[in-house]
Design a protein around this motif. Structure first.
Motif, short mmCIF file in Angstrom:
data_model
loop_
_atom_site.label_atom_id
_atom_site.label_comp_id
_atom_site.label_asym_id
_atom_site.label_seq_id
_atom_site.Cartn_x
_atom_site.Cartn_y
_atom_site.Cartn_z
N TRP A 179 0.83 -1.19 0.00
CA TRP A 179 0.00 0.00 0.00
C TRP A 179 0.87 1.25 0.00
CZ3 TRP A 179 -4.95 0.95 -0.94
CH2 TRP A 179 -5.46 2.23 -0.59
N PRO A 181 0.92 4.82 0.99
CA PRO A 181 0.13 5.72 1.83
C PRO A 181 0.12 7.15 1.29
CG PRO A 181 1.94 4.70 3.06
CD PRO A 181 2.19 4.46 1.61
N SER A 182 0.97 7.43 0.34
CA SER A 182 0.97 8.77 -0.22
C SER A 182 0.01 8.84 -1.41
CB SER A 182 2.38 9.15 -0.66
OG SER A 182 2.36 10.32 -1.42
N LEU A 184 -2.20 6.60 -1.95
CA LEU A 184 -3.43 5.95 -1.49
C LEU A 184 -3.93 4.89 -2.46
CD1 LEU A 184 -5.33 9.07 -0.10
CD2 LEU A 184 -3.96 7.40 1.17
N PRO A 308 -5.54 4.56 5.87
CA PRO A 308 -4.90 4.40 4.56
C PRO A 308 -3.73 5.36 4.33
CG PRO A 308 -7.28 4.34 4.31
CD PRO A 308 -7.01 4.69 5.74
N ASN A 309 -3.76 6.52 4.93
CA ASN A 309 -2.70 7.50 4.66
C ASN A 309 -1.48 7.32 5.55
OD1 ASN A 309 -3.49 8.43 7.12
ND2 ASN A 309 -4.10 10.48 6.41
N GLY A 310 -1.44 6.22 6.29
CA GLY A 310 -0.25 5.95 7.08
C GLY A 310 -0.29 6.52 8.48
N ASP A 324 1.17 10.11 12.54
CA ASP A 324 1.82 9.41 11.44
C ASP A 324 2.59 8.21 11.99
OD1 ASP A 324 2.82 9.52 8.53
OD2 ASP A 324 4.64 9.25 9.73
N ARG A 325 2.74 7.19 11.15
CA ARG A 325 3.35 5.94 11.64
C ARG A 325 4.75 6.14 12.22
NH1 ARG A 325 4.55 3.27 5.68
NH2 ARG A 325 4.60 5.28 4.67
N GLU A 363 3.39 0.42 2.88
CA GLU A 363 2.82 -0.20 4.08
C GLU A 363 2.13 -1.51 3.68
OE1 GLU A 363 3.30 1.22 7.13
OE2 GLU A 363 2.46 -0.68 7.84
N ARG A 365 -0.60 -3.90 3.75
CA ARG A 365 -1.94 -3.59 4.22
C ARG A 365 -2.92 -4.63 3.68
NH1 ARG A 365 -6.10 0.57 2.53
NH2 ARG A 365 -7.35 0.80 4.43
#
Length: 888
Positions: A179, A181-182, A184, A308-310, A324-325, A363, A365
Motif C-alpha cells: 500500500w 500511503p501517499s 493511497l 490508509p494514509n499511514g 503518522d506511523r 505499508e 496492508r
RNA sequence: GCGCGGUUAGCUCAGUGGUAGAGCACUACACUGACACUGUAGGGGUCACAGGUUCGAACCCUGUACCGCGCACCA
C-alpha cells in the motif's frame, strides 16, 4: 548539384529532410506491400513525459533497425504511441492543480471533473515527447500513433479483463498488498523498491499471563504496530520457549485498555527463526506479510490499526491515534520505556520497501483488491528457453526464467481515477457481480467498481492492441508478430514478460522475435540520471548545439551491448566532429567537379584505389555483421574507423597525387573510385546519421533520376550495400592488392618519424632517398613524395648514406633523410640505440619461446613457423640497425 | 542469502589461447590545395589479487577482494 556550404549547419537541414520524409510518406507502412515485413512497436513513453537520454538511446536504436530494414527492402512498420501512465500522470496533474491553487485535494473536483482535467492536460502536453522524437529523426509511422486510453484500446483492455475473469484467472480478494500511503493505492510487487535503511531494532519484554515475573523478550523494528499484535510466536522446536505455547502474554499497548483485552496467545510456528533477535516474534497480521500468514495458520484476528494514509487509527489507542506511523513509533517507544518494558535499542540496518512512484515507504496492508493469476506462463517460459524468442544480451534469459518460475498473482487494481476502470458492477440490492465490457442494461441498479487497472494491464497488450485486435486486421496479418523489441532491462518484468504472456494468450503466438535490452544511461561518474542531481542533460539542448545526427552517433558509439552507458557530452562532440569530417570529405570531392557517370576502369586503378575498395568491402562486412548481432557501438566504431582513418587520412590524401597529376584519364578514374566509396559510405551511415547522409546524397547529386530502390528519391530506400563479391574483386584485380598500400604506409610513417626525430618542421620541404629493394611504380613514388611532404623522393637502389644520415628501415628499403646542414651524429646514434633496444627486446621474447623445446614440440606447426619468421625479421632488422650504428 | 555483470593506458571501453588495442585526455610539431570540429608524430599498461590447467593465459578453471545490478528476506 549545388555547391555545399563551407560548414555543416544541422538545424535547417534536419528540419528540411524530416518534413520531406513525412510529405513523401516515407515512414508509412503498407500492409498490402509485397515486400517482406519488418516491425517494431515503440515502448510507449509516458504521455506527459519529456525526452530523456534514455529515450534517445532507445529510439535511436529502433530507428537504426527500421531504417536499415527499409534499405534491405523490407516493408517497415515502426508503430509509435504513448502510455497513459496512471499513477505517474495522476500525480503530476494533481500536483500541478494544487500548486496553482485550483484544488487542495482531488476530492474537491470529484472523479469526473478530475478526469476531465487530466484529459485536458494530456491534450496540452501529450504531444511534446512525440515532437521531440521527430527532432531525433525517428522514422515512425505517425499515422498510426496510438494511446493506451484511445477508445479502441480501452475496449481491448476491458475485453481482456472480462475474458480473464470468465476464465477464473481474475479474482477479487482480501489480501495483504503493498500500500502506498501517499498515493493511497495498492501497488504490485514490482512497483516496490527495497532499500536498505538505517533503523533501530527495539527489544521489549512482555509478561506471561499467570506467571508473574516471567517475561518474554521481543525484538521489533516497528513498535508502533504493537496495538495490532494478536499473538506472539515462537518456534515449537525452541526449547527455551516451547513450554509456553498456549499461554498468553499481556500486550503492552495501548495501555488504557484493560489487561483482559490485551491478552494475546503464545503460538508455535515453524516460521520463527530462533537465531534471530530473541527468538520471539510479535505477530501483527494486518501489517506484515509474514505475520498475516502466521495469523491465518492460527486463525488470529487481524485488526488494522492504521488509516490508509499511514496515520494510526483509533485502535492504536488514544495517544497514537491520528499520528503518522513514524511519529507513532517514537511515541510507542517512549511509552514502553515509561512502562519499564523497553530493554534494548540498537542501530539496525534492514530493507524497507519504497513506492517506485512516490518514494514513500510502502505499508503492507490488508485490503480488497483484484488479482490476476498469470495466463500462458508455460508458453512464455518455453518461448525464451527453446530459443523461439531471443534476448540480447542473452544473460537476461535467466532473469526472465527465474521470475516466471516464481511469480505471484498480480495485484491489478489501483485506487486511482486516471486509468481503465474495472469493468465490474455490483448489484445494489442483491450484491450480484456483473463483469462485461459494456455496462449493465439497467445501470441505475448497479454500482461500478471504483478501482482502475494497473497501467501495465493495458501496456501488456501493446503489440497487438495497437494493430487493431480483436479484429483480424491486415496490419496484424502482415506485421504480427513483430520483429524486434528495444527496451530497458528495468521493465523486463513490468512489461516484456507480461507482453509475452498476453501475446500467447490472445494471439496464440509470441509478440516479438528478438528483444534487445539497452543499458541504463548514467552520468560520467556512474550515477543514475536524475532531476534532483541535475546531471541529466536535455537532449533537445544537445540537438540544438550539436545536431541530431551527432547526438545519435555519439550515443551509439558509447553504447556497447548490454552495458550501462556513462554519458559524456564529449561523445556527442565526437559525433559532431564526425559529421563535419563527412561533410568536408564530400566537399573535397565536390571541388573536383560533378559526379562521374563513368565506370571505374580496372586498368587505371592504382594500388591505393584497390586498397580502399578492399577496405570498403571490409567495412561493409563489419557493419553488416555487427548490426545483425545488435552490436551498435561496434558498428559505429567500424564506420568511424573506416571513414576517418582509412578513407580520409590515407585514401583522400593519396588520391591527391592522381587528382593533381594533370592526367585527365587518371583523375576521372580516381573520381569514379571516390564516388563509389562515398556513395557506399553514405548508405552505410544512413541508419546512424539520417539527416546529413540525405543532405549529401542529394547535395552530391547522386543520380536523382534513379528508381526508389537505388536512392532516386531519398537515400532511405537506397539498397543497403552488399559485399563487393568475388566477381568484383576479380574484375578489378583486388586480390592481394592490400600489401602495396600497407608498405607505403610504413614508409610514410617512418619518413615522418625521421623528420620529427631530426627536428625538422612538418611543413619544411626536404629530400628523401629510398634505397628501394624492389620495383616502385611511378604512381606509388608520387604518393610517397606527396605524403612525406617531400621536395623530392629519390629512388636510388645503390645509395650509400653519409655518416650520420638519419635512416629508417622500411618494407620497401632503407629510407634516408640526408641533411644538408649540420649532421647531429649523437642524435642519430641515440635514435638508433633506442630502436635497437626495442628490437632486441622483441627478439628476446621470440628467441626464448623458440628455444623452449616443449613449445616447438607441442605448438601447432604454423604457430612455430610464424615465430620463426618473426625471429628472422627481427634478426635482419637488428643486423641492419647495428650496421648503421657502426657506420656512424 | 542466491543469482548476474564488471575489474585492461589518467578516463570510458574493445579485445575468448600465440607480438596488448581504440576514442578522449596528455606531449611536441604544423593554419602544405576538404576539414584546427584539423593533420602528423609521440609518451603512457606486472590486463584486480592468489592458485591451477597449458609448450604458451588478459582470455579457460578454482578461490579471494572490491564495484554495480537483480531476486529473496530475519521480526
Amino acid at each position: 548539384m549545388s555547391e555545399l556550404p563551407k560548414t555543416y549547419e544541422p538545424q535547417a537541414i534536419e528540419e528540411k529532410w524530416y518534413a520531406f520524409w513525412q510529405e513523401q510518406g516515407c515512414f508509412a507502412a503498407d500492409p498490402h506491400s509485397a515486400k517482406p515485413p519488418y516491425s517494431i512497436v515503440i515502448p510507449p513513453p509516458n504521455v506527459t513525459g519529456m525526452l530523456t537520454l534514455g529515450h534517445v538511446l532507445n529510439n535511436t536504436i529502433q530507428d537504426i533497425l527500421a531504417r536499415r530494414a527499409r534499405m534491405l527492402g523490407k516493408e517497415v512498420l515502426w508503430l509509435p504511441g504513448t502510455d497513459h501512465a496512471g499513477i505517474a500522470t495522476q500525480t503530476v496533474v494533481e500536483r500541478t492543480l494544487k500548486k496553482s491553487g485550483e484544488i487542495r485535494h482531488r476530492d474537491d473536483l470529484g472523479r469526473e471533473k478530475f478526469q476531465e482535467k487530466v484529459w485536458q492536460w494530456k491534450e496540452k502536453h501529450g504531444g511534446i515527447i512525440i515532437q521531440q522524437l521527430k527532432k531525433l529523426g525517428a522514422s515512425c509511422d505517425w499515422s498510426r500513433e496510438r494511446f493506451t486510453m484511445d477508445p479502441a484500446y480501452s475496449e481491448c483492455v476491458q475485453r481482456v479483463f472480462v475474458d480473464l475473469y470468465n476464465k477464473g484467472l481474475i479474482y477479487r480478494g482480501k489480501r495483504m498488498v503493498n500500500w502506498d500511503p501517499s498515493a493511497l493505492t495498492a501497488l504490485s510487487d514490482e512497483e516496490v523498491i527495497m532499500k536498505p535503511q538505517n533503523g533501530v531494532l527495539y527489544q521489549f519484554k512482555v509478561e506471561v499471563s499467570g506467571a508473574p515475573g516471567t517475561f518474554l523478550s521481543i525484538a521489533t523494528t516497528r513498535p508502533e504496530t504493537i496495538p495490532g499484535d494478536t499473538a506472539v510466536a515462537v518456534n515449537p522446536k525452541d526449547q527455551r520457549y516451547a513450554h509456553l505455547i498456549g499461554k498468553s502474554v499481556v500486550r503492552p499497548l495501548p495501555p488504557e485498555l484493560p489487561v483482559a483485552q490485551r491478552l494475546i496467545p503464545i503460538v508455535g510456528d515453524e516460521q520463527v527463526d530462533f537465531e534471530f533477535g530473541t527468538g520471539v516474534l510479535k505477530v501483527t497480521p494486518a501489517h506484515d506479510k509474514a505475520d498475516f500468514e502466521i495469523g491465518q495458520r492460527h486463525k488470529l484476528a487481524a485488526p488494522d490499526v492504521m488509516n490508509p494514509n499511514g496515520t494510526m487509527n483509533a485502535l492504536a489507542g488514544k495517544e497514537l491515534a491520528g499520528k503518522d506511523r513514524f511519529e507513532a513509533r517514537v511515541l510507542a517507544v517512549e511509552r514502553l520505556r515509561e512502562l519499564g518494558l523497553l530493554e534494548k535499542e540498537e542501530p539496525y540496518q534492514n530493507n524497507v520497501g519504497f513506492s517506485e512512484r512516490t518514494d514513500v515507504p510502502v505499508e503492507p496492508r490488508l485490503s480488497e483488491q483484484w488479482f490476476l493469476k498469470y495466463p500462458s506462463v508455460k508458453e512464455a517460459k518455453a518461448a525464451v528457453a527453446d530459443g523461439a524468442m531471443k534476448f540480447f544480451p542473452e544473460r537476461w534469459d535467466k532473469v526472465y526464467d527465474h521470475w516466471l518460475g516464481n511469480i505471484q498473482d498480480w495485484c491489478i487494481s489501483r485506487q486511482l481515477w486516471w486509468g481503465h476502470r474495472v469493468p465490474v458492477w455490483y448489484h445494489k440490492k442483491n450484491g450480484d457481480v456483473f463483469c462485461e465490457n459494456v455496462p449493465p442494461a439497467d445501470p441505475e441498479n448497479w454500482t461500478q467498481d471504483p478501482d482502475v487497472l494497473d497501467t501495465w494491464f493495458s501496456s501488456w497488450l501493446w503489440p497487438f492492441a495497437t494493430m487493431g485486435w480483436p479484429e483480424k486486421t491486415e496490419t496484424l496479418a502482415k506485421f504480427y508478430p513483430t520483429t524486434d523489441l528495444v527496451t530497458g532491462p528495468d521493465i523486463i518484468f513490468f512489461w516484456v514478460a507480461r507482453m509475452i504472456m498476453a501475446g500467447f494468450e490472445y494471439m496464440g503466438e509470441l509478440p516479438f522475435r528478438n528483444v534487445y535490452f539497452t543499458g541504463l544511461i548514467r552520468d560520467k561518474q556512474g550515477r543514475k540520471m536524475s532531476k534532483s542531481l541535475g546531471n541529466s542533460p536535455d537532449p533537445l539542448d544537445l540537438i540544438a548545439q550539436y545536431g541530431a545526427d551527432a547526438l545519435r552517433f555519439g550515443i551509439m558509439r558509447s553504447a556497447p551491448l548490454g552495458q550501462d552507458i556513462l554519458f559524456d557530452e564529449k561523445n556527442v562532440e565526437l559525433g559532431r566532429n564526425f559529421c563535419t569530417k563527412l561533410w568536408n570529405a564530400a566537399r573535397f570531392r565536390q571541388m573536383h567537379g560533378g559526379v562521374t557517370e563513368g565506370e571505374i576502369n580496372p586498368v587505371l586503378l592504382g594500388s591505393d584505389d584497390k586498397w580502399i575498395l578492399l577496405r570498403l568491402d571490409a567495412a561493409i562486412a563489419a557493419v553488416t555483421e555487427t548490426l545483425e548481432g545488435y552490436q551498435f557501438s561496434d558498428a559505429a566504431q567500424a564506420l568511424y574507423r573506416f571513414f576517418w582513418t582509412e578513407f580520409c587520412d590515407w585514401y583522400l590524401e593519396a588520391s591527391k597525387a592522381a587528382l593533381f597529376s594533370g592526367d585527365e584519364e587518371r583523375k576521372a578514374n580516381t573520381l569514379a573510385v571516390l564516388d563509389f566509396v562515398i556513395g557506399h559510405a553514405l548508405r552505410l551511415f544512413h541508419p546512424f546519421l539520417p539527416f546529413i547522409t540525405e543532405e549529401l546524397w542529394h547535395g552530391m547529386g547522386y543520380r536523382e533520376d534513379l528508381p526508389d530502390d537505388q536512392g532516386g528519391r531519398t537515400i532511405m530506400y537506397a539498397k543497403w550495400p552488399a559485399r563487393l563479391g568475388q566477381d568484383f574483386e576479380e574484375y578489378y584485380g583486388l586480390e592481394g592488392a592490400e600489401q602495396a598500400t600497407l608498405d607505403k604506409q610504413a614508409v610514410v610513417t617512418a619518413g615522418r618519424g625521421l623528420r620529427r626525430d631530426s627536428n625538422i618542421a612538418a611543413n619544411k620541404k626536404v629530400r628523401f632517398i629510398l634505397k628501394h629493394k624492389g620495383e616502385v611504380s611511378t604512381q606509388d613514388a608520387e604518393v610517397l613524395k606527396l605524403l612525406l611532404n617531400a621536395e623530392a623522393l629519390e629512388l636510388n637502389a645503390s645509395y650509400q648514406p653519409e655518416k650520420g644520415t638519419p635512416t629508417a628501415i622500411t618494407p620497401l628499403g632503407d629510407l634516408s633523410l640526408p641533411l644538408t646542414g649540420l649532421i647531429d651524429v649523437a642524435a642519430e646514434k641515440g635514435r638508433l640505440t633506442k630502436e635497437i633496444q626495442k628490437v632486441e627486446q622483441e627478439l628476446g621474447k621470440v628467441a626464448t619461446k623458440l628455444s623452449n623445446e616443449s613449445f616447438v614440440g607441442s605448438a601447432p606447426p604454423q604457430v612455430v613457423e610464424e615465430h620463426r619468421q618473426r625471429q628472422l625479421e627481427w634478426q635482419s632488422k637488428l643486423a641492419q640497425l647495428q650496421r648503421m650504428l657502426e657506420a656512424l
